[in-house]
Design a protein around this motif. Structure first.
Motif, short mmCIF file in Angstrom:
data_model
loop_
_atom_site.label_atom_id
_atom_site.label_comp_id
_atom_site.label_asym_id
_atom_site.label_seq_id
_atom_site.Cartn_x
_atom_site.Cartn_y
_atom_site.Cartn_z
N SER A 174 -3.63 -8.26 3.74
CA SER A 174 -2.51 -8.17 2.80
C SER A 174 -2.24 -9.50 2.10
CB SER A 174 -1.26 -7.67 3.51
OG SER A 174 -0.94 -8.48 4.62
N HIS A 232 0.11 -0.79 5.39
CA HIS A 232 1.31 -0.57 4.58
C HIS A 232 1.70 -1.81 3.78
CE1 HIS A 232 3.14 -2.43 8.16
NE2 HIS A 232 4.11 -2.78 7.35
N LYS A 233 1.39 -3.02 4.32
CA LYS A 233 1.72 -4.24 3.58
C LYS A 233 0.95 -4.31 2.27
CE LYS A 233 3.08 -7.21 7.46
NZ LYS A 233 2.79 -8.48 8.18
N ASN A 236 2.33 -1.75 -0.18
CA ASN A 236 3.56 -2.19 -0.82
C ASN A 236 3.31 -3.29 -1.85
OD1 ASN A 236 5.36 -0.42 0.48
ND2 ASN A 236 5.45 -1.74 2.29
N LEU A 239 1.85 -1.58 -4.93
CA LEU A 239 2.90 -0.83 -5.63
C LEU A 239 3.86 -1.78 -6.33
CD1 LEU A 239 3.66 1.93 -2.96
CD2 LEU A 239 2.51 2.25 -5.17
N GLY A 240 4.16 -2.91 -5.67
CA GLY A 240 5.02 -3.92 -6.28
C GLY A 240 4.41 -4.53 -7.52
N ARG A 263 5.08 6.41 7.00
CA ARG A 263 5.52 5.14 6.44
C ARG A 263 4.90 4.89 5.08
NH1 ARG A 263 5.24 -0.58 9.82
NH2 ARG A 263 6.72 -1.74 8.53
N ILE A 264 3.60 5.16 4.96
CA ILE A 264 2.92 4.96 3.69
C ILE A 264 3.33 6.03 2.68
CG2 ILE A 264 0.64 5.04 2.56
CD1 ILE A 264 -0.50 3.61 4.99
N ALA A 267 6.52 5.18 1.09
CA ALA A 267 6.36 4.13 0.09
C ALA A 267 5.80 4.69 -1.22
CB ALA A 267 5.45 3.03 0.62
N HIS A 271 7.21 6.29 -6.24
CA HIS A 271 6.37 5.85 -7.35
C HIS A 271 5.64 7.03 -7.98
CE1 HIS A 271 6.83 1.49 -6.56
NE2 HIS A 271 7.01 1.90 -5.32
#
Length: 277
Positions: A174, A232-233, A236, A239-240, A263-264, A267, A271
């Motif tokens: 990540s 997931h990091k 994110n 996506l960010g 969790r994913i 996230a 979106h």
């Protein structure tokens, strides 16, 4: 044996006897200088150089003393070899160079020395992998920053179309994903379809990386890769950076179709809804 064990006194005795050539080789073309460089025995390497050994001889595989010293992270030996004419131009049979070896193993001090002595940041293995790609695959953030500062192309793909960001996302690095995005990596670049001859090679490569997961599909984006890597990091971060979760791969699958992780999915969901609207 004397160079492998770093026994300088024995090495000097053998060389001064006149019965041993400083460039003598084993059956694979390995020289004593290569052994000393691999093992990091600076004094033995210097003695061999003073006795007239050829610094740039290549083993059957194409490896040189500089390649071995760089691969093992022996920066003082690397500097010594440059002092007496070591060259960064030689390649192994698969296209590897001293720089690609140092980057793959994350030896940042060696990378700095190599770059200052003319190593080419755009070197490529025969499959198109650059030093930046190899460092991204292994998660070596410091080396990645060095390469990018020296002009490495952040979006340069391997022959199968895989870019450093895609590989970093797949491997779950990540922090590498973050650095590459900040330096302009294309967040939605997909992994191009392999040629028929390369398809089996691509599948084998991914099975080796993730023996408990199916190989990622051709046409997958970095977001697909991060989702499949269950990271997931990285998801994110992508996506960010406005990675598009509504882009399908070649089998028309969205990233959300490739995971059961709540969790994913949590996230991705907002979106996807925003993208649809």
């Amino acid at each position: 044996m004397s160079t492998r064990k770093g026994n300088l006194a024995l090495l000097q005795l053998l060389l001064n006897s006149g019965r041993v050539d400083a460039d003598c080789r084993d059956s694979f073309g390995t020289t004593a200088l290569m052994v000393a460089s691999y093992s990091g025995h600076y004094d033995c390497a210097r003695e061999l150089i003073m006795q007239g050994t050829d610094i740039n001889l290549q083993r059957e595989t194409g490896s040189t003393a500089l390649f071995f010293a760089s691969q093992q992270g022996h920066n003082e030996v690397v500097k010594l070899l440059f002092e007496f004419g070591g060259s960064t131009e030689f390649q192994t049979k698969d296209g590897g160079t001293a720089l690609s070896a140092a980057c793959q193993y994350g030896h940042s001090k060696v990378v700095d020395t190599l770059l200052k002595n003319g190593a080419n940041v755009h070197d490529q293995l025969h499959d198109g992998a650059t030093p930046l790609f190899l460092a991204s695959q292994e998660g070596h953030v410091t080396v990645i920053r060095q390469l990018l500062s020296s002009g490495a192309k952040v979006n340069h793909p391997r022959e199968d179309g895989t870019v450093p960001l895609w590989m970093a996302a797949q491997m779950g690095h990540s922090e590498v994903v973050k650095v590459l995005l900040l330096r302009g990596a294309d967040r939605d670049a997909d992994r191009k379809v392999c040629s028929p001859l390369a398809t089996q090679h691509c599948i084998v490569k991914h099975l080796q990386c993730f023996s408990d997961k199916k190989p990622l599909l051709n046409g997958s984006t970095a977001l697909h890769a991060a989702v499949m890597g269950d990271n997931h990091k990285s998801v994110n971060l992508l996506l960010g950076a406005n990675a598009d979760p509504t882009l399908p791969n070649k089998d028309n699958e969205l990233p959300a179709d490739l995971t059961k992780s709540n969790r994913i999915l949590r996230a991705l969901r907002p979106h996807i809804l925003n993208g649809s609207s």
